[in-house]
Scaffold this active site. Structure first.
Site, mmCIF file in Angstrom:
data_model
loop_
_atom_site.group_PDB
_atom_site.id
_atom_site.type_symbol
_atom_site.label_atom_id
_atom_site.label_comp_id
_atom_site.label_asym_id
_atom_site.label_seq_id
_atom_site.Cartn_x
_atom_site.Cartn_y
_atom_site.Cartn_z
ATOM 1 C CE LYS A 239 22.287 18.981 -2.320
ATOM 2 N NZ LYS A 239 21.313 17.934 -2.713
ATOM 3 C CB THR A 240 23.290 21.394 -9.078
ATOM 4 O OG1 THR A 240 23.824 20.391 -8.225
ATOM 5 C CG2 THR A 240 24.316 21.840 -10.077
ATOM 6 C CG ASP B 264 27.391 18.903 -5.341
ATOM 7 O OD1 ASP B 264 26.732 19.109 -4.306
ATOM 8 O OD2 ASP B 264 27.039 18.085 -6.220
ATOM 9 C CB THR C 208 23.826 14.872 1.121
ATOM 10 O OG1 THR C 208 25.189 14.477 1.261
ATOM 11 C CG2 THR C 208 23.465 14.956 -0.350
ATOM 12 N NE ARG D 111 19.996 13.782 -10.088
ATOM 13 C CZ ARG D 111 20.870 14.187 -9.175
ATOM 14 N NH1 ARG D 111 21.059 13.464 -8.088
ATOM 15 N NH2 ARG D 111 21.543 15.289 -9.346
HETATM 16 P P1 ADP Z 1 20.976 18.173 -6.482
HETATM 17 O O1 ADP Z 1 22.047 19.145 -6.863
HETATM 18 O O2 ADP Z 1 20.238 18.563 -5.230
HETATM 19 O O3 ADP Z 1 21.443 16.738 -6.421
HETATM 20 P P2 ADP Z 1 19.893 18.884 -9.080
HETATM 21 O O4 ADP Z 1 19.892 20.372 -8.973
HETATM 22 O O5 ADP Z 1 20.971 18.259 -9.909
HETATM 23 O O6 ADP Z 1 19.844 18.205 -7.637
HETATM 24 O O7 ADP Z 1 18.440 18.469 -9.644
HETATM 25 C C1 ADP Z 1 18.205 17.271 -10.334
HETATM 26 C C2 ADP Z 1 17.278 17.511 -11.512
HETATM 27 O O8 ADP Z 1 15.967 17.763 -11.005
HETATM 28 C C3 ADP Z 1 17.640 18.737 -12.356
HETATM 29 O O9 ADP Z 1 18.331 18.383 -13.512
HETATM 30 C C4 ADP Z 1 16.319 19.385 -12.722
HETATM 31 O O10 ADP Z 1 15.940 19.007 -14.015
HETATM 32 C C5 ADP Z 1 15.331 18.829 -11.731
HETATM 33 N N1 ADP Z 1 14.890 19.837 -10.743
HETATM 34 C C6 ADP Z 1 15.494 20.092 -9.566
HETATM 35 N N2 ADP Z 1 14.809 21.032 -8.869
HETATM 36 C C7 ADP Z 1 13.742 21.356 -9.603
HETATM 37 C C8 ADP Z 1 12.642 22.266 -9.409
HETATM 38 N N3 ADP Z 1 12.527 22.988 -8.283
HETATM 39 N N4 ADP Z 1 11.729 22.367 -10.381
HETATM 40 C C9 ADP Z 1 11.835 21.620 -11.501
HETATM 41 N N5 ADP Z 1 12.834 20.734 -11.743
HETATM 42 C C10 ADP Z 1 13.788 20.599 -10.819
#
Ligand code: ADP
Length: 343
Positions: free
Chosen positions: A71-72, A116, A165, A224
């Site tokens: 998401k981030t 977030d 979430t 992640r």
């Molecule tokens: P969330 O915000 O949903 O908790 P993040 O955006 O922090 O998740 O993603 C976690 C890690 O996963 C990121 O640091 C990135 O390296 C990896 N990642 C997330 N989405 C992708 C994607 N679509 N393709 C490749 N790597 C990704």
């Protein structure tokens, strides 16, 4: 509302600093690098192209999905694709209206502003956000007592990206102010393999195809988790002096980390075993279960349950949580029928 306690294991979010240092290099920067979630990406590219064509800010964007799915990352990618500035905060950090006002008044035109855990906003902050999202204005009270008055301060048109979430805990007035909603799903194995290959390239690790497939299956459909697993496997390979990562090395590493073939960690299996052994397989209420495993309901619902449900091991029913027949099979525990008969 207290923030959920971070879960144990690979889903545990690292401190932003740690995450930054280790993950920054792996974080996709544009749509091309952002793998998987195809339909969502395709729609978003159209909306971005259209907004750019009209020279307007993109509609506010609501991102829903379990932790670690991107998401981030997607919010940052959207800012990059729009050619806009990116600002990030999280709802628990917005304690007082002045915390939000401090950010809103410094936004430049078309900034992508990411919040977030948007389900944790305090009511006063949420109200302030409504006006900001709708009218690009902010109400501010000056003075106190009878002489207090409200002034409206204009802010630059911006795009709010709210991530959560748990969409069920976001109020409907807030949801209705988002023009675009994106729902993340766990990544397909083929996308996970592509993510491993990309990350291995950046980290300069040689990984065999079969090893990547094995790793992909054990990473609960979560980028992640897969990036963390890859780093751990790299450690094992380095210490073993292996020139590349093969399937045997991955299997050995997964065994040492107590991760099974479905990607379940020790704590996931413990949750399922507790439901079976203490509550006859369920149904058991979320609160009771959370107490039994020593976690908060939020942590249980945000971090552990989504994947257990997706993997077909757990069900949420109106009467509580229940394990599935597949769960008994998977854990190799005989299922008891009424009267204690074994099936
Ligand atoms: P969330 O915000 O949903 O908790 P993040 O955006 O922090 O998740 O993603 C976690 C890690 O996963 C990121 O640091 C990135 O390296 C990896 N990642 C997330 N989405 C992708 C994607 N679509 N393709 C490749 N790597 C990704």
């Amino acid at each position: 509302m207290a923030a959920p306690r971070a879960p144990k294991g690979l889903l545990h979010p690292e401190s932003p600093l740690e995450e930054d240092q280790k993950d920054q290099a792996l974080r996709p920067r544009n749509f091309q690098e952002f793998l998987g979630q195809r339909a969502m990406k395709e729609n978003l590219s159209v909306f971005i192209q259209a907004a750019r064509g009209r020279k307007e800010s993109l509609d506010h964007l609501f991102l829903i999905g379990p932790p670690g799915l991107g998401k981030t990352t997607l919010a940052q990618v959207v800012a990059h694709e729009l050619g806009s500035e990116f600002k990030i905060t999280s709802a628990p950090a917005l304690d007082k209206p002045k915390d939000l006002a401090g950010i809103l008044t410094t936004l430049s035109e078309k900034t992508v502003f990411f919040i977030d855990e948007i389900h944790r906003l305090k009511p006063a902050i949420e109200e302030m956000l409504y006006i900001a999202m709708e009218d690009y204005q902010m109400d501010w009270i000056i003075g106190a007592g009878p002489s207090a008055r409200t002034i409206r301060i204009p802010i630059q048109p911006f795009t709010l990206v709210g991530a959560t979430t748990r969409a069920g805990n976001v109020s409907s007035p807030l949801i209705s102010r988002f023009g675009i909603t994106c729902r993340f799903s766990f990544y397909e194995i083929s996308d996970m393999v592509a993510i491993i290959e990309r990350s291995a390239g950046i980290l300069d690790i040689a990984i065999e195809e079969e090893a990547a497939a094995l790793l992909a299956r054990s990473a609960r459909g979560t980028p992640r988790v897969v990036n963390r697993l890859l780093r751990r496997v790299r450690d094992f390979a380095q210490v073993a002096g292996a020139p590349s990562i093969g399937p045997a090395l991955v299997e050995d590493a997964l065994g040492r980390l107590e991760i099974d073939s479905l990607g379940l960690e020790h704590y996931d299996r413990e949750i399922l075993s507790i439901i079976i052994q203490r509550y006859g397989g369920g149904p058991v209420g979320a609160e009771t279960l959370a107490i039994s495993i020593g976690e908060s309901v939020d942590t249980l619902e945000d971090y552990y349950e989504p994947y257990l449900i997706q993997a077909g091991l757990l069900q949420r029913t109106p009467r509580g949580r229940m394990v599935t027949p597949f769960c008994y099979e998977y854990l190799k525990i005989p299922q008891r029928g009424e009267g204690g008969l074994l099936f």
